[in-house]
Design a protein around this motif. Structure first.
Motif, short mmCIF file in Angstrom:
data_model
loop_
_atom_site.label_atom_id
_atom_site.label_comp_id
_atom_site.label_asym_id
_atom_site.label_seq_id
_atom_site.Cartn_x
_atom_site.Cartn_y
_atom_site.Cartn_z
N SER A 1 0.86 -1.10 -0.06
CA SER A 1 -0.05 0.14 0.02
C SER A 1 0.82 1.19 -0.09
N VAL A 2 2.21 1.10 0.82
CA VAL A 2 2.97 2.34 0.69
C VAL A 2 3.39 2.51 -0.60
N VAL A 3 3.92 1.54 -1.19
CA VAL A 3 4.68 1.63 -2.64
C VAL A 3 3.46 2.26 -3.62
N GLN A 4 2.26 1.70 -3.42
CA GLN A 4 1.17 2.27 -4.24
C GLN A 4 0.96 3.69 -3.98
N ASP A 5 0.74 4.19 -2.57
CA ASP A 5 0.60 5.51 -2.26
C ASP A 5 1.71 6.29 -2.89
N THR A 6 3.12 5.91 -2.77
CA THR A 6 4.26 6.57 -3.00
C THR A 6 4.19 6.99 -4.57
N ARG A 7 3.87 5.78 -5.53
CA ARG A 7 3.79 6.20 -6.89
C ARG A 7 2.65 7.06 -7.12
N PHE A 8 1.53 6.95 -6.72
CA PHE A 8 0.34 7.73 -6.93
C PHE A 8 0.95 9.56 -6.56
N LEU A 9 1.64 9.48 -5.48
CA LEU A 9 2.34 10.76 -4.97
C LEU A 9 3.16 11.43 -5.91
N HIS A 10 3.81 10.55 -6.29
CA HIS A 10 5.00 10.87 -7.62
C HIS A 10 4.40 11.35 -8.76
N LEU A 11 3.21 10.73 -9.14
CA LEU A 11 2.50 11.40 -10.33
C LEU A 11 1.99 12.48 -10.20
N ARG A 12 1.33 12.68 -8.88
CA ARG A 12 0.73 13.92 -8.64
C ARG A 12 1.75 14.93 -8.60
N SER A 13 2.94 14.65 -8.04
CA SER A 13 4.00 15.80 -7.90
C SER A 13 4.29 16.28 -9.32
N VAL A 14 4.36 15.51 -10.25
CA VAL A 14 4.67 15.77 -11.70
C VAL A 14 3.57 17.08 -12.39
N ALA A 15 2.46 16.68 -11.97
CA ALA A 15 1.34 17.39 -12.21
C ALA A 15 1.54 18.94 -11.48
N TRP A 16 1.84 18.72 -10.46
CA TRP A 16 1.93 19.88 -9.50
C TRP A 16 3.03 20.73 -10.05
N GLN A 17 4.35 20.23 -10.36
CA GLN A 17 5.19 20.71 -10.89
C GLN A 17 5.08 21.59 -12.36
N SER A 18 4.13 21.04 -13.19
CA SER A 18 3.87 21.79 -14.32
C SER A 18 2.83 23.07 -14.21
N LYS A 19 2.06 22.89 -13.02
CA LYS A 19 1.36 23.97 -12.75
C LYS A 19 2.28 24.88 -12.09
N ALA A 20 3.19 24.72 -11.26
CA ALA A 20 4.29 25.57 -10.60
C ALA A 20 4.90 26.56 -11.84
N GLU A 21 5.24 25.66 -12.96
CA GLU A 21 6.06 26.26 -14.02
C GLU A 21 5.13 27.18 -14.67
N GLU A 22 3.88 26.71 -14.86
CA GLU A 22 3.11 27.68 -15.67
C GLU A 22 2.36 28.78 -14.97
N SER A 23 2.59 28.82 -13.56
CA SER A 23 2.41 29.99 -12.69
C SER A 23 3.54 30.83 -12.47
N HIS A 24 4.68 30.64 -13.00
CA HIS A 24 5.96 31.23 -12.96
C HIS A 24 6.37 31.24 -11.43
N MET A 25 6.44 30.29 -11.04
CA MET A 25 7.03 29.87 -9.64
C MET A 25 8.13 28.67 -9.80
N PRO A 26 9.43 29.38 -10.47
CA PRO A 26 10.54 28.13 -10.63
C PRO A 26 11.09 27.66 -9.24
#
Length: 425
Positions: free
Chosen positions: A72-97
């Protein structure tokens, strides 16, 4: 030269300043709101990041020896990793390097953690998750401050725009006050004196409006007073001229029949009296034709008065088109018409009226097939001065007698008063 032009110019200048400024303000506000919205979304995402990471840490600390928990920890960690990729894209679009770079480092850390768990290496929550949580708390705090700064920038922008608007309106009000004061002294006061002069000039003599206007034009010229006063005096003159023209039109309406636009009986009678008197003076012939529409009552009863009115109008058009310029057609009353032929003897008048009868008998009136004989026709009687009558009154009576004789002979014909005399009573 005082006028409202400076006031209008000041208003246009204010609009020119405010409209582009308002446009820029709206676009700037949209960008600020978009940035604030994006920061707020990232702030919520970071809170979700922390919540998920804390949940993973609790699972490890509570059940560290159970395989299903580790899965379950592995599954949650992978999901968190995928979500962090999306959040990184939002941060770049919002000009927050800075935030985007931090999220990228967390992805690398999560990758190493996942690789360690895949190799059966048990993760160390104290050295990994605790450090990530501490860093995440700092990032959340910075993001919260950035969100607060975004709202402050929005508020400051609104306050600055309102200050500019109030400043422009204040300057406009000051300018308008000065312009109104000048115009009051140099336009309103002379206008008041002009009104007093208009009230005092021949106010009890309506027929002397023209003289009053000339007096206004003399005393309130363009050089003496302001351009506005000149315009007002010019408007007064124009108004009186328009009034005279409208009076002429009213006189025209007074002498015209409203349905056919021919002369009415009143004006035709005055015309007849004057023309007979002129014919007597110059020893000229003058003829009169009395014309009646055959079976017009049947037409009205069968087709209605609206259709009957259209027939009357079309008859009038034919009379105007077929008669000469000097002839005087008129509506005598009901379905009866009269035409006056100046300087025209009985033969010429009879020929003109006969042509009218022929044209009308060939005219494609609507519903004419319902008439007796299948056509809408006229009957006419013609009398001539001085052969058939000694004055205008007997001329009308004798033309009328010829008309009724034509109708008694079967209608759709033209009869002269001389024909009646030849045939006997």
């Amino acid at each position: 030269m005082p006028s409202l032009r400076p006031f209008i110019v000041a208003g246009i200048v204010a609009l020119v300043v405010l409209l582009p400024g308002a446009t820029v303000f709206v676009f700037h506000q949209q960008k600020l709101h978009q940035h604030a919205g994006a920061v707020q979304v990232l702030y919520k995402d970071l809170l979700e990041f922390r919540s998920t990471l804390s949940a993973i840490n609790r699972k490890i600390l509570t059940n560290e020896n159970r395989q299903e928990v580790l899965d379950s920890v592995v599954q949650d960690t992978r999901f968190l990793h995928l979500r962090s990729v999306a959040w990184q894209s939002k941060a770049e679009e919002s000009h927050m390097p800075g935030l985007a770079e931090w999220l990228r480092s967390q992805q690398l850390m999560l990758n190493r953690w996942l690789d360690g768990m895949n190799n059966d290496a048990y993760p160390d929550p104290d050295s990994t998750i605790t450090m990530m949580l501490l860093q995440l708390d700092d990032v959340i705090l910075e993001t919260s401050m950035e969100l607060q700064h975004s709202h402050e920038r929005i508020s400051s922008s609104i306050q600055f725009f309102l200050f500019i608007v109030l400043f422009v309106l204040l300057m406009f009000a000051v300018s308008a006050t000065g312009i109104i004061t000048v115009n009051y002294r140099k336009t309103v006061l002379p206008l008041n004196r002009l009104a007093g002069r208009l009230r005092s000039c021949n106010k009890d003599l309506p027929e002397s409006i023209h003289d009053t206007v000339e007096d206004v034009r003399r005393h309130y010229s363009h050089d003496t007073f302001s351009h506005d006063i000149h315009q007002i005096s010019h408007s007064i003159v124009t108004f009186c001229q328009d009034l005279e023209q409208k009076n002429k039109k009213l006189d025209e309406l007074f002498i015209r029949d409203e349905k056919t636009n021919l002369y009415n009986y009143r004006h035709f009678r005055d015309h007849l009296v004057m023309d007979v008197a002129r014919a007597r003076r110059y020893n000229d012939p003058i003829s009169l034709a009395m014309i009646d529409i055959d079976h017009f009552k049947i037409y009205n009863d069968n087709n209605g008065h609206v259709a009957g009115d259209r027939v009357l109008c079309r008859m009038a058009e034919i009379f105007i088109h077929e008669c000469r310029k000097e002839d005087v057609p008129a509506r005598f009353g009901g379905e009866e018409f009269a035409i006056l032929f100046p300087r025209t003897d009985a033969g010429q008048a009879h020929m003109i009226v006969e042509r009218l009868r022929f044209v009308i008998s060939r005219e494609p009136f609507e519903f004419k097939e319902g008439q007796p004989g299948g056509d809408l026709t006229i009957s006419a009687g013609v009398a001539t001065f001085p052969e058939d009558a000694s004055d205008w009154f007997s001329l009308v009576n004798h033309a009328d007698r010829a008309l009724y004789y034509a109708k008694s002979m079967g209608k759709n014909r033209v009869m002269s008063y001389a024909d009646i005399q030849l045939e006997g009573p």
